[in-house]
Design a protein around this motif. Sequence first.
Motif, PDB file in Angstrom:
ATOM      1  N   ILE A 158       0.948  -1.177   0.284  1.00  0.00           N
ATOM      2  CA  ILE A 158      -0.045   0.011   0.060  1.00  0.00           C
ATOM      3  C   ILE A 158       0.747   1.137  -0.134  1.00  0.00           C
ATOM      4  O   ILE A 158       0.645   2.132  -0.672  1.00  0.00           O
ATOM      5  CB  ILE A 158      -0.839  -0.014   1.277  1.00  0.00           C
ATOM      6  N   ILE A 174      -6.455   1.924  -4.958  1.00  0.00           N
ATOM      7  CA  ILE A 174      -5.198   1.016  -4.351  1.00  0.00           C
ATOM      8  C   ILE A 174      -5.771  -0.428  -4.347  1.00  0.00           C
ATOM      9  O   ILE A 174      -5.282  -1.221  -4.316  1.00  0.00           O
ATOM     10  CB  ILE A 174      -4.932   1.590  -2.793  1.00  0.00           C
ATOM     11  N   SER A 175      -7.321  -0.287  -3.599  1.00  0.00           N
ATOM     12  CA  SER A 175      -7.930  -1.713  -3.674  1.00  0.00           C
ATOM     13  C   SER A 175      -8.134  -2.475  -5.083  1.00  0.00           C
ATOM     14  O   SER A 175      -7.808  -3.684  -5.095  1.00  0.00           O
ATOM     15  CB  SER A 175      -9.416  -1.534  -3.109  1.00  0.00           C
ATOM     16  N   LEU A 185      -8.550  -3.515   3.471  1.00  0.00           N
ATOM     17  CA  LEU A 185      -7.252  -2.919   3.400  1.00  0.00           C
ATOM     18  C   LEU A 185      -7.171  -1.915   4.286  1.00  0.00           C
ATOM     19  O   LEU A 185      -6.186  -1.479   5.032  1.00  0.00           O
ATOM     20  CB  LEU A 185      -7.069  -2.344   1.999  1.00  0.00           C
ATOM     21  N   ILE A 197      -5.815   5.006   5.568  1.00  0.00           N
ATOM     22  CA  ILE A 197      -4.965   5.252   4.541  1.00  0.00           C
ATOM     23  C   ILE A 197      -4.890   6.645   3.986  1.00  0.00           C
ATOM     24  O   ILE A 197      -4.155   7.328   3.476  1.00  0.00           O
ATOM     25  CB  ILE A 197      -5.452   4.390   3.263  1.00  0.00           C
TER      26      ILE A 197
END
Length: 264
Positions: A158, A174-175, A185, A197
């Motif tokens: 990540i 990102i996922s 996540l 995040i």
Amino acid sequence: MQLYSEHYVTVKAERFVNKVWCLDNSVGESLIENKLALPNGCFNLALITGNSIEVHTSKAKYQMNEGVYFCSQMTNKVLVNIHPKTKVTIIQLHTWALSMFPKYDLSNFTDSIIKIDATELPFKIQTNSNIEIVLNIINTYFETLSDLNSEKNTIEKICEIIRLREDEISVSEISTALKSSQRLLQIKFKTATGLTIKKYIQILKFRKSVDQMVNSDLEKLKLTDIALYNKYFDQSHFIKKFKDVTKTTPKTFDPDSYFLSHKR
């Protein structure tokens, strides 16, 4: 004597350790006060020898006597007072370093400091060790850790995606890149770092902006340029976010009051 100094680990150890820095008032006869540090997305392991330091975070004031301390992710500026005859050696760990030790749940641990028993550390180190010994111990341990974990875990992946992306990235993107659900996540990242995040992305963006601003005389950048380059809506948005962290405006910001990273 130089109060602030930076020291660097080997390339392999740098996978987990950003740097080692020292605050040295060991021969000083007076209190060094009102020095400031900014959040940068790293954890800090502080080795204190001599008298003590005081650290004021956004949550509490800490009197840190001789010993070993673990400093969480910071989301606002931190004020530091260093007493005479005191030296602090700080091992700055990358965001994902603690995720290598899954027994630690840091979900609710930010802007905080705890004293720990040196025997709890995965490596043996003395608080009064000189910098050469500290670097040798850190290099040996984290080089081995890197060799034993050649594959990056989710948290490291990540952070890598965020750091390599030139423009701002969303959790959704990102996922998609990691083929994992956003919720999973977010839970993993919060447990390993104490941050969401999104908050981590904001911290990195803020520090990048500060570094550019500090060097703006060289780069001939205006606040508007810095704001737009780092994807703030406009200059006023950048100023608001800047005040949220530093409690001052960019124009009244004094770099000499802060411990800012040296250019490498």
